[in-house]
Design a protein around this motif. Structure first.
Motif, mmCIF file in Angstrom:
data_model
loop_
_atom_site.group_PDB
_atom_site.id
_atom_site.type_symbol
_atom_site.label_atom_id
_atom_site.label_comp_id
_atom_site.label_asym_id
_atom_site.label_seq_id
_atom_site.Cartn_x
_atom_site.Cartn_y
_atom_site.Cartn_z
ATOM 1 N N VAL A 48 2.702 0.817 -25.785
ATOM 2 C CA VAL A 48 1.575 1.180 -24.917
ATOM 3 C C VAL A 48 0.625 0.017 -24.638
ATOM 4 O O VAL A 48 0.030 -0.054 -23.553
ATOM 5 C CB VAL A 48 0.806 2.368 -25.534
ATOM 6 C CG1 VAL A 48 -0.458 2.688 -24.750
ATOM 7 C CG2 VAL A 48 1.711 3.602 -25.602
ATOM 8 N N LEU A 49 0.480 -0.899 -25.586
ATOM 9 C CA LEU A 49 -0.524 -1.961 -25.419
ATOM 10 C C LEU A 49 0.059 -3.376 -25.435
ATOM 11 O O LEU A 49 -0.104 -4.129 -24.470
ATOM 12 C CB LEU A 49 -1.594 -1.832 -26.510
ATOM 13 C CG LEU A 49 -2.448 -0.565 -26.470
ATOM 14 C CD1 LEU A 49 -3.380 -0.521 -27.682
ATOM 15 C CD2 LEU A 49 -3.260 -0.497 -25.180
ATOM 16 N N SER A 82 -2.127 4.314 -18.868
ATOM 17 C CA SER A 82 -2.993 4.510 -17.702
ATOM 18 C C SER A 82 -4.438 4.724 -18.130
ATOM 19 O O SER A 82 -5.366 4.254 -17.459
ATOM 20 C CB SER A 82 -2.516 5.712 -16.875
ATOM 21 O OG SER A 82 -1.237 5.470 -16.323
ATOM 22 N N VAL A 83 -4.626 5.420 -19.242
ATOM 23 C CA VAL A 83 -5.987 5.622 -19.769
ATOM 24 C C VAL A 83 -6.615 4.278 -20.119
ATOM 25 O O VAL A 83 -7.792 4.028 -19.828
ATOM 26 C CB VAL A 83 -5.959 6.555 -20.999
ATOM 27 C CG1 VAL A 83 -7.294 6.501 -21.749
ATOM 28 C CG2 VAL A 83 -5.671 7.993 -20.564
ATOM 29 N N PHE A 84 -5.818 3.400 -20.743
ATOM 30 C CA PHE A 84 -6.330 2.062 -21.059
ATOM 31 C C PHE A 84 -6.709 1.319 -19.782
ATOM 32 O O PHE A 84 -7.784 0.711 -19.698
ATOM 33 C CB PHE A 84 -5.298 1.253 -21.837
ATOM 34 C CG PHE A 84 -5.724 -0.168 -22.094
ATOM 35 C CD1 PHE A 84 -6.476 -0.478 -23.211
ATOM 36 C CD2 PHE A 84 -5.402 -1.190 -21.203
ATOM 37 C CE1 PHE A 84 -6.897 -1.784 -23.445
ATOM 38 C CE2 PHE A 84 -5.818 -2.488 -21.422
ATOM 39 C CZ PHE A 84 -6.566 -2.790 -22.547
ATOM 40 N N THR A 118 -3.196 -0.610 -11.835
ATOM 41 C CA THR A 118 -2.790 0.475 -12.734
ATOM 42 C C THR A 118 -1.299 0.761 -12.600
ATOM 43 O O THR A 118 -0.593 0.953 -13.599
ATOM 44 C CB THR A 118 -3.601 1.750 -12.441
ATOM 45 O OG1 THR A 118 -5.002 1.469 -12.569
ATOM 46 C CG2 THR A 118 -3.234 2.870 -13.407
ATOM 47 N N ILE A 119 -0.811 0.773 -11.363
ATOM 48 C CA ILE A 119 0.617 1.028 -11.124
ATOM 49 C C ILE A 119 1.470 -0.088 -11.724
ATOM 50 O O ILE A 119 2.511 0.174 -12.342
ATOM 51 C CB ILE A 119 0.890 1.165 -9.611
ATOM 52 C CG1 ILE A 119 0.256 2.450 -9.078
ATOM 53 C CG2 ILE A 119 2.393 1.151 -9.332
ATOM 54 C CD1 ILE A 119 0.281 2.565 -7.569
ATOM 55 N N ILE A 120 1.031 -1.346 -11.567
ATOM 56 C CA ILE A 120 1.782 -2.482 -12.119
ATOM 57 C C ILE A 120 1.897 -2.365 -13.637
ATOM 58 O O ILE A 120 2.973 -2.568 -14.210
ATOM 59 C CB ILE A 120 1.111 -3.821 -11.739
ATOM 60 C CG1 ILE A 120 1.280 -4.088 -10.240
ATOM 61 C CG2 ILE A 120 1.714 -4.971 -12.547
ATOM 62 C CD1 ILE A 120 0.515 -5.296 -9.744
ATOM 63 N N ILE A 121 0.804 -2.005 -14.288
ATOM 64 C CA ILE A 121 0.828 -1.870 -15.748
ATOM 65 C C ILE A 121 1.745 -0.720 -16.163
ATOM 66 O O ILE A 121 2.470 -0.812 -17.165
ATOM 67 C CB ILE A 121 -0.603 -1.688 -16.298
ATOM 68 C CG1 ILE A 121 -1.406 -2.981 -16.079
ATOM 69 C CG2 ILE A 121 -0.581 -1.337 -17.783
ATOM 70 C CD1 ILE A 121 -2.854 -2.889 -16.484
ATOM 71 N N ASP A 122 1.729 0.377 -15.385
ATOM 72 C CA ASP A 122 2.649 1.488 -15.664
ATOM 73 C C ASP A 122 4.103 1.036 -15.525
ATOM 74 O O ASP A 122 4.962 1.402 -16.334
ATOM 75 C CB ASP A 122 2.377 2.654 -14.707
ATOM 76 C CG ASP A 122 1.095 3.401 -15.037
ATOM 77 O OD1 ASP A 122 0.563 3.193 -16.147
ATOM 78 O OD2 ASP A 122 0.625 4.181 -14.195
ATOM 79 N N VAL A 123 4.370 0.250 -14.485
ATOM 80 C CA VAL A 123 5.729 -0.263 -14.275
ATOM 81 C C VAL A 123 6.137 -1.174 -15.431
ATOM 82 O O VAL A 123 7.293 -1.135 -15.892
ATOM 83 C CB VAL A 123 5.823 -1.019 -12.931
ATOM 84 C CG1 VAL A 123 7.146 -1.769 -12.820
ATOM 85 C CG2 VAL A 123 5.677 -0.048 -11.763
#
Length: 238
Positions: free
Chosen positions: A92-93, A163-165, A204-209
């Motif tokens: 997650v991080l 996503s929360v992060f 946000t989308i990039i980090i999710d990807v």
């Protein structure tokens, strides 16, 4: 057999992060004295994440060593908790945020460094420290992924957590702008209100990807590794 045991590598990486953090905090930069201090920069937050993550990795290795040959169910339970925490942080991080910081920083730096790392900072941050903050993070996290299998949470839970992060950090820098009237990153000065919303959504989308990419890499590396091990164990037929 590995040339350097992965446990030794983790200790070395942890010590390098301690060195980077100590040297960074020792720099007397004007930005450190303003609202939010170092904590307004994702680079610094990521360094803390990586240091905590590798600290947990080292602690897990030590606990595993101490519980080896021990039949205590309580110690086994505590070790499983540590491993679960380590794997969660990786998924997650450590991986998505670490890879995002490296790729986003160098992409913007190559395009126009003034948008993310003004030339003025060269007077405060030496090149080796810049690379310690924005380059070595990537090989370090890839080494960890290659040497240790990590159990990822469910996609829904993992994506919600990362996503929360992301949203939390976006709200944090918006709050800093509300208080100080200055954006943390010069890039945001060039974007209108609508463009900022789109930019934050894309981030946000990039980090999710990247979270999904981490899961894919982890499964691919360890599925391949498992297949290789099974291949070695198969008896040869005459």
């Amino acid at each position: 057999m590995a040339l350097v045991p992965c446990q030794v590598l983790r200790v070395a990486i942890l010590l390098s992060y301690f060195s980077i953090l100590c040297n960074y905090k020792a720099i007397d930069m004007p930005a450190h004295q303003t609202y939010g201090g170092s904590w307004k920069f994702l680079t610094f937050i990521n360094l803390v994440i990586q240091a905590v993550f590798f600290g947990i990795c080292v602690l897990t290795d030590l606990s595993s060593l101490l519980t080896k040959g021990n039949d205590s169910q309580e110690q086994e339970r505590q070790l499983r908790k540590l491993i679960s925490l380590r794997d969660w942080m990786m998924a997650v991080l450590a991986f998505p945020i670490g890879v995002f910081v490296v790729t986003m920083f160098w992409s913007l730096y190559i395009y126009d460094r003034e948008l993310v790392y003004p030339k003025l900072l060269d007077n405060f941050i030496p090149p080796w420290l810049n690379h310690g903050m924005h380059t070595t993070v990537l090989p370090f996290i890839l080494i960890e992924m290659r040497t240790t299998h990590h159990d990822y949470p469910s996609k829904t839970y993992g994506l919600i957590a990362v996503s929360v992060f992301s949203v939390g950090y976006i709200l944090w820098i918006c709050w800093i702008y509300h208080i100080t009237g200055v954006w943390v990153y010069p890039l945001l000065d060039y974007l209108g209100s609508g463009a900022k919303i789109v930019f934050f959504a894309i981030v946000t989308i990039i980090i999710d990807v990247l979270y999904l990419l981490g899961e894919l890499l982890n499964n691919s590396i360890w599925d391949t590794h498992k297949c290789m091990e099974e291949g070695k164990e198969k008896p040869k037929l005459d």
